[in-house]
Design a protein around this motif. Structure first.
Motif, PDB file in Angstrom:
ATOM      1  N   VAL A  90       0.851  -1.190   0.000  1.00 47.86           N
ATOM      2  CA  VAL A  90       0.000   0.000   0.000  1.00 47.86           C
ATOM      3  C   VAL A  90       0.891   1.246   0.000  1.00 47.86           C
ATOM      4  N   ASN A  91       0.848   1.985  -1.113  1.00 45.65           N
ATOM      5  CA  ASN A  91       1.818   3.060  -1.310  1.00 45.65           C
ATOM      6  C   ASN A  91       1.219   4.452  -1.179  1.00 45.65           C
ATOM      7  N   ASP A  92      -0.092   4.550  -0.876  1.00 44.40           N
ATOM      8  CA  ASP A  92      -0.673   5.882  -0.804  1.00 44.40           C
ATOM      9  C   ASP A  92      -1.944   5.861   0.032  1.00 44.40           C
ATOM     10  N   VAL A  93      -2.127   6.920   0.796  1.00 38.23           N
ATOM     11  CA  VAL A  93      -3.378   7.147   1.518  1.00 38.23           C
ATOM     12  C   VAL A  93      -3.642   8.639   1.520  1.00 38.23           C
ATOM     13  N   ASP A  94      -4.838   9.043   1.084  1.00 36.62           N
ATOM     14  CA  ASP A  94      -5.203  10.457   1.021  1.00 36.62           C
ATOM     15  C   ASP A  94      -6.567  10.667   1.657  1.00 36.62           C
ATOM     16  N   PRO A  95      -6.710  11.663   2.522  1.00 42.38           N
ATOM     17  CA  PRO A  95      -8.043  12.040   2.973  1.00 42.38           C
ATOM     18  C   PRO A  95      -8.772  12.748   1.830  1.00 42.38           C
ATOM     19  N   ILE A  96      -9.989  12.295   1.506  1.00 42.40           N
ATOM     20  CA  ILE A  96     -10.734  12.922   0.405  1.00 42.40           C
ATOM     21  C   ILE A  96     -11.998  13.605   0.907  1.00 42.40           C
ATOM     22  N   SER A  97     -12.292  13.442   2.169  1.00 36.31           N
ATOM     23  CA  SER A  97     -13.354  14.179   2.849  1.00 36.31           C
ATOM     24  C   SER A  97     -13.083  14.021   4.333  1.00 36.31           C
ATOM     25  N   GLU A  98     -13.949  14.540   5.158  1.00 40.05           N
ATOM     26  CA  GLU A  98     -13.720  14.458   6.596  1.00 40.05           C
ATOM     27  C   GLU A  98     -13.707  13.022   7.095  1.00 40.05           C
ATOM     28  N   ASN A  99     -14.450  12.138   6.434  1.00 41.55           N
ATOM     29  CA  ASN A  99     -14.598  10.772   6.946  1.00 41.55           C
ATOM     30  C   ASN A  99     -14.205   9.697   5.951  1.00 41.55           C
ATOM     31  N   ARG A 100     -13.496  10.040   4.873  1.00 42.70           N
ATOM     32  CA  ARG A 100     -13.147   9.023   3.878  1.00 42.70           C
ATOM     33  C   ARG A 100     -11.678   9.118   3.472  1.00 42.70           C
ATOM     34  N   LEU A 101     -11.111   7.942   3.213  1.00 44.06           N
ATOM     35  CA  LEU A 101      -9.716   7.830   2.814  1.00 44.06           C
ATOM     36  C   LEU A 101      -9.620   7.112   1.474  1.00 44.06           C
ATOM     37  N   LEU A 102      -8.752   7.618   0.599  1.00 42.53           N
ATOM     38  CA  LEU A 102      -8.449   6.972  -0.672  1.00 42.53           C
ATOM     39  C   LEU A 102      -7.169   6.167  -0.493  1.00 42.53           C
ATOM     40  N   LEU A 103      -7.219   4.852  -0.773  1.00 41.32           N
ATOM     41  CA  LEU A 103      -6.088   3.960  -0.545  1.00 41.32           C
ATOM     42  C   LEU A 103      -5.618   3.339  -1.859  1.00 41.32           C
ATOM     43  N   SER A 104      -4.306   3.056  -1.914  1.00 41.94           N
ATOM     44  CA  SER A 104      -3.729   2.431  -3.101  1.00 41.94           C
ATOM     45  C   SER A 104      -2.936   1.181  -2.713  1.00 41.94           C
ATOM     46  N   PRO A 105      -3.612   0.023  -2.557  1.00 38.02           N
ATOM     47  CA  PRO A 105      -2.864  -1.233  -2.380  1.00 38.02           C
ATOM     48  C   PRO A 105      -2.294  -1.664  -3.738  1.00 38.02           C
ATOM     49  N   ARG A 106      -1.053  -1.294  -3.986  1.00 38.88           N
ATOM     50  CA  ARG A 106      -0.456  -1.451  -5.304  1.00 38.88           C
ATOM     51  C   ARG A 106      -0.555  -2.870  -5.835  1.00 38.88           C
ATOM     52  N   ASN A 107      -0.212  -3.854  -5.008  1.00 33.80           N
ATOM     53  CA  ASN A 107      -0.164  -5.234  -5.490  1.00 33.80           C
ATOM     54  C   ASN A 107      -1.540  -5.821  -5.775  1.00 33.80           C
ATOM     55  N   PHE A 108      -2.597  -5.122  -5.350  1.00 31.93           N
ATOM     56  CA  PHE A 108      -3.963  -5.597  -5.598  1.00 31.93           C
ATOM     57  C   PHE A 108      -4.545  -5.004  -6.877  1.00 31.93           C
ATOM     58  N   ASP A 109      -3.789  -4.138  -7.572  1.00 31.08           N
ATOM     59  CA  ASP A 109      -4.222  -3.547  -8.845  1.00 31.08           C
ATOM     60  C   ASP A 109      -5.559  -2.820  -8.709  1.00 31.08           C
ATOM     61  N   GLN A 110      -5.713  -2.067  -7.628  1.00 30.63           N
ATOM     62  CA  GLN A 110      -6.970  -1.363  -7.436  1.00 30.63           C
ATOM     63  C   GLN A 110      -6.802  -0.185  -6.492  1.00 30.63           C
ATOM     64  N   VAL A 111      -7.759   0.728  -6.581  1.00 28.81           N
ATOM     65  CA  VAL A 111      -7.848   1.885  -5.703  1.00 28.81           C
ATOM     66  C   VAL A 111      -9.175   1.796  -4.974  1.00 28.81           C
ATOM     67  N   ILE A 112      -9.162   2.014  -3.659  1.00 31.21           N
ATOM     68  CA  ILE A 112     -10.381   1.875  -2.871  1.00 31.21           C
ATOM     69  C   ILE A 112     -10.599   3.109  -2.011  1.00 31.21           C
ATOM     70  N   VAL A 113     -11.857   3.320  -1.628  1.00 38.30           N
ATOM     71  CA  VAL A 113     -12.218   4.374  -0.693  1.00 38.30           C
ATOM     72  C   VAL A 113     -12.810   3.710   0.548  1.00 38.30           C
ATOM     73  N   VAL A 114     -12.272   4.081   1.713  1.00 35.95           N
ATOM     74  CA  VAL A 114     -12.711   3.506   2.989  1.00 35.95           C
ATOM     75  C   VAL A 114     -13.372   4.587   3.833  1.00 35.95           C
ATOM     76  N   ASP A 115     -14.524   4.250   4.390  1.00 35.28           N
ATOM     77  CA  ASP A 115     -15.212   5.137   5.328  1.00 35.28           C
ATOM     78  C   ASP A 115     -14.578   4.983   6.709  1.00 35.28           C
ATOM     79  N   ILE A 116     -14.083   6.071   7.277  1.00 36.19           N
ATOM     80  CA  ILE A 116     -13.375   5.998   8.558  1.00 36.19           C
ATOM     81  C   ILE A 116     -14.291   5.519   9.671  1.00 36.19           C
ATOM     82  N   GLU A 117     -15.527   5.990   9.674  1.00 38.64           N
ATOM     83  CA  GLU A 117     -16.434   5.649  10.772  1.00 38.64           C
ATOM     84  C   GLU A 117     -16.899   4.205  10.717  1.00 38.64           C
ATOM     85  N   THR A 118     -17.357   3.744   9.536  1.00 41.89           N
ATOM     86  CA  THR A 118     -17.883   2.376   9.425  1.00 41.89           C
ATOM     87  C   THR A 118     -16.799   1.366   9.063  1.00 41.89           C
ATOM     88  N   LYS A 119     -15.671   1.841   8.536  1.00 33.79           N
ATOM     89  CA  LYS A 119     -14.558   1.014   8.049  1.00 33.79           C
ATOM     90  C   LYS A 119     -14.913   0.198   6.811  1.00 33.79           C
TER      91      LYS A 119
END
Length: 463
Positions: free
Chosen positions: A208-237
C-alpha cells in the motif's frame, strides 16, 4: 585423431575469443569514457510556460542493505519557475535514506516520509533553514506515504507489516496522534480482502503506497499489489468505492498515488499513475461504472509514480525511470520539464498544496488517448522510443509474439535500471549479458570436451 582436430578447435576458440571481446567492448568503452558527474546532474528540460512557484521533488535513489549508491542519490530538491535549481537536501541521520512522499503543509513547511535502517523517519522540514522542525521514528519498515489530517493527526500507509508468529500480513492504515503519541484508529487489509489476493499472504502483500483524505470521513487507498484503488469510510470502516480488481491489468497494473477529483457536475473522478502500464489514466464514475476517460503517455512514460492535476488544467507527472518531472497539457504537450536523477517518486507544486486541485479531463472536453510530445529527451529511456524495450516492441508489433514481447520489454524497462551500473547503457548491458552467456557456454563446452578426452585417455591406459 586429436592432432587433426586441434587446428579446427583452435579456430573455434579464436572465433569465440573475438566474439567475447567484440561484445564486451561497448561496456568497457562506456566505463572508460563515463563522466561521473553526469548521471547525478539536475537539469531543466523543455520550459515553454514557467511554473507557478517552486516545485518540490523527492528522488528515491537506490539504497541497498543500508548503503546508498552515491551515483544513484536519494534527496529532496526544489526547482524554480524556469527550471532553476533552488536547493537540494540529503542526509544519512539514522541510516542511509530513501525519500518517498513529500507534502506541502499549511505553514509552508514540508512533511517528508523517509525509510531508513528498517524503520521510517517522518519529519517536518523547514524549507528556509533546511532543518527538521520535528521528527518521529516509526517501527515501520518502508512507509511510502503519510498525510496530515489536522489537529496534530496523521494518516499512515503501513506496508510490509508481516506477522511472523501467525504467518499472515498485518498491512494496515493507521491514524497517529502526535500530541498523544498514540495510534487512535486502525484498518487492516486482511479483514477486508481474501487471503488469496495477489497469490496469498507475503511479506509485501499489499504494498500500500498511498493514503489520502478525500473528505472528513473518507480515505483513498492504493494497495499497489492488488491492482486497485479503494475508498474507505473511517467511521464504518467499509469499502465504499473500488476502481480495478486483482489481476485486471487492463484497468490498473500496480498503480501509484491516485488522486480523487469531483467535477463541477458532481462526477467522482480518479487520476492515477498506472505504473506497470507505463501511462497516466483518469476514470470517471458514469452510470455507476468507472469508465476511463483519459490516457496519456503510453510508450513515452516509463514507470510513472505520481500525477497531480494543477489548477490550470495541466498535469504534473513524475516519470520515474526517465528520471524526470513533466507538466503536460490535457493533450500531452510538455510545457515544463525537469530531470531529477535518481528515480523521482513524488512532486508537488508548493503554491497549490498537496495532491490534485484542478479540473477533470471531461470538464475540459479533452477525453482521449494521447502521447507525450515536446520533451527535451535528455536522459529518456522510454519504453516506446529508443532503447532495448522500444526496439523489442517495435520489432514484434503486429506479430503473434507482440504480447509476450511487450511483457518482456516492460519488465526489462522496469527492472534493469535498478541493477544496471550507471556508466552502462541499455545496449551495453545486452552485449555484456551476451558476452557472459557466450563465455559460460564456451567454458562448459571446454569442460565437457576435456572430460571426454580424459575418459578416452584413461580407457586406453587400462588396455
Amino acid at each position: 585423431m586429436f592432432a587433426a582436430l586441434r587446428p579446427q578447435s583452435n579456430r573455434i576458440r579464436l572465433i569465440g575469443i573475438c566474439l567475447i571481446i567484440i561484445l564486451i567492448t561497448p561496456a568497457v568503452t562506456s566505463a572508460i569514457t563515463y563522466d561521473s558527474s553526469a548521471q547525478s546532474a539536475l537539469n531543466e528540460g523543455t520550459i515553454t510556460d514557467p511554473a507557478n512557484g517552486s516545485t518540490v521533488i523527492s528522488t528515491q535513489g537506490y539504497t541497498f542493505q543500508g548503503n546508498t549508491n552515491p551515483k544513484k542519490p536519494a534527496r529532496l530538491l526544489a526547482v524554480g519557475e524556469q527550471g532553476n535549481l533552488r536547493w537540494t537536501h540529503d542526509d544519512t541521520v539514522g541510516g542511509s535514506a530513501w525519500f518517498f512522499d513529500v507534502d506541502p503543509l499549511p505553514n509552508g513547511n514540508l512533511l517528508v516520509s523517509s525509510p531508513r535502517d528498517g524503520k521510517t523517519v517522518v519529519f517536518e522540514f523547514n524549507r528556509t533553514t533546511k532543518t527538521r522542525v520535528w521528527q518521529q521514528r516509526f517501527a515501520m519498515e518502508d512507509t511510502h506515504d503519510i498525510d496530515y489530517l489536522g489537529e496534530d493527526r496523521f494518516v499512515i500507509a503501513n506496508m510490509r507489516e508481516w506477522n511472523e508468529s501467525a504467518d499472515v500480513s498485518d498491512d494496515r492504515i493507521v491514524i497517529y496522534n502526535r500530541s498523544e503519541d498514540a495510534i487512535t484508529w486502525e484498518w487492516t487489509f486482511r479483514n477486508y480482502f481474501s487471503a488469496e489476493t495477489d497469490g496469498g499472504y507475503s511479506k509485501d502483500w499489499t504494498h500500500v503506497n498511498d493514503v489520502d483524505p478525500i473528505s472528513e470521513n473518507r480515505l483513498l487507498l492504493s494497495p499497489r499489489n492488488f491492482d486497485q484503488v479503494i475508498v474507505v469510510d473511517i467511521e464504518t470502516k467499509a469499502i465504499v468505492e473500488r476502481l480495478g480488481r486483482d489481476g485486471a491489468h487492463d484497468i490498473l497494473h500496480e498503480q501509484h498515488n491516485p488522486d480523487w477529483l469531483i467535477s463541477e457536475s458532481g462526477t467522482p473522478t480518479i487520476l492515477v499513475a498506472d505504473s506497470e502500464n507505463d501511462r497516466v489514466v483518469e476514470y470517471a464514475k458514469l452510470d455507476d461504472e468507472w469508465k476511463r476517460t483519459w490516457t496519456v503517455g503510453t510508450n513515452t512514460l516509463t514507470w510513472p509514480r505520481d500525477a497531480d492535476r494543477l489548477p490550470n488544467g495541466n498535469t504534473l507527472i513524475v516519470d520515474s525511470l526517465n528520471h524526470r518531472v513533466v507538466e503536460i497539457t490535457p493533450t500531452g504537450e510538455v510545457v515544463w520539464e525537469y530531470y531529477a536523477t535518481w528515480g523521482p517518486y513524488d512532486a508537488e507544486r508548493i503554491a497549490h498544496g498537496d495532491e490534485s486541485n484542478g479540473p477533470t479531463i471531461r470538464e475540459m472536453n479533452a477525453s482521449g488517448n494521447y502521447p507525450i510530445t515536446g520533451s527535451a529527451n535528455l536522459t529518456t529511456v522510454s519504453s516506446g522510443g529508443a532503447g532495448v524495450a522500444g526496439w523489442v516492441r517495435t520489432t514484434f508489433t503486429e506479430t503473434p509474439l507482440a504480447e509476450p514481447a511487450n511483457t518482456i520489454a516492460t519488465q526489462w524497462a522496469h527492472i534493469t535500471p535498478w541493477i544496471r551500473p550507471v556508466w552502462m547503457t541499455e545496449w551495453d548491458l545486452v552485449f555484456t549479458l551476451a558476452s557472459t552467456i557466450t563465455a559460460t557456454t564456451w567454458l562448459v563446452a571446454e569442460l565437457i570436451a576435456a572430460r571426454q578426452r580424459f575418459r578416452i585417455i584413461f580407457h586406453r591406459l587400462l588396455r
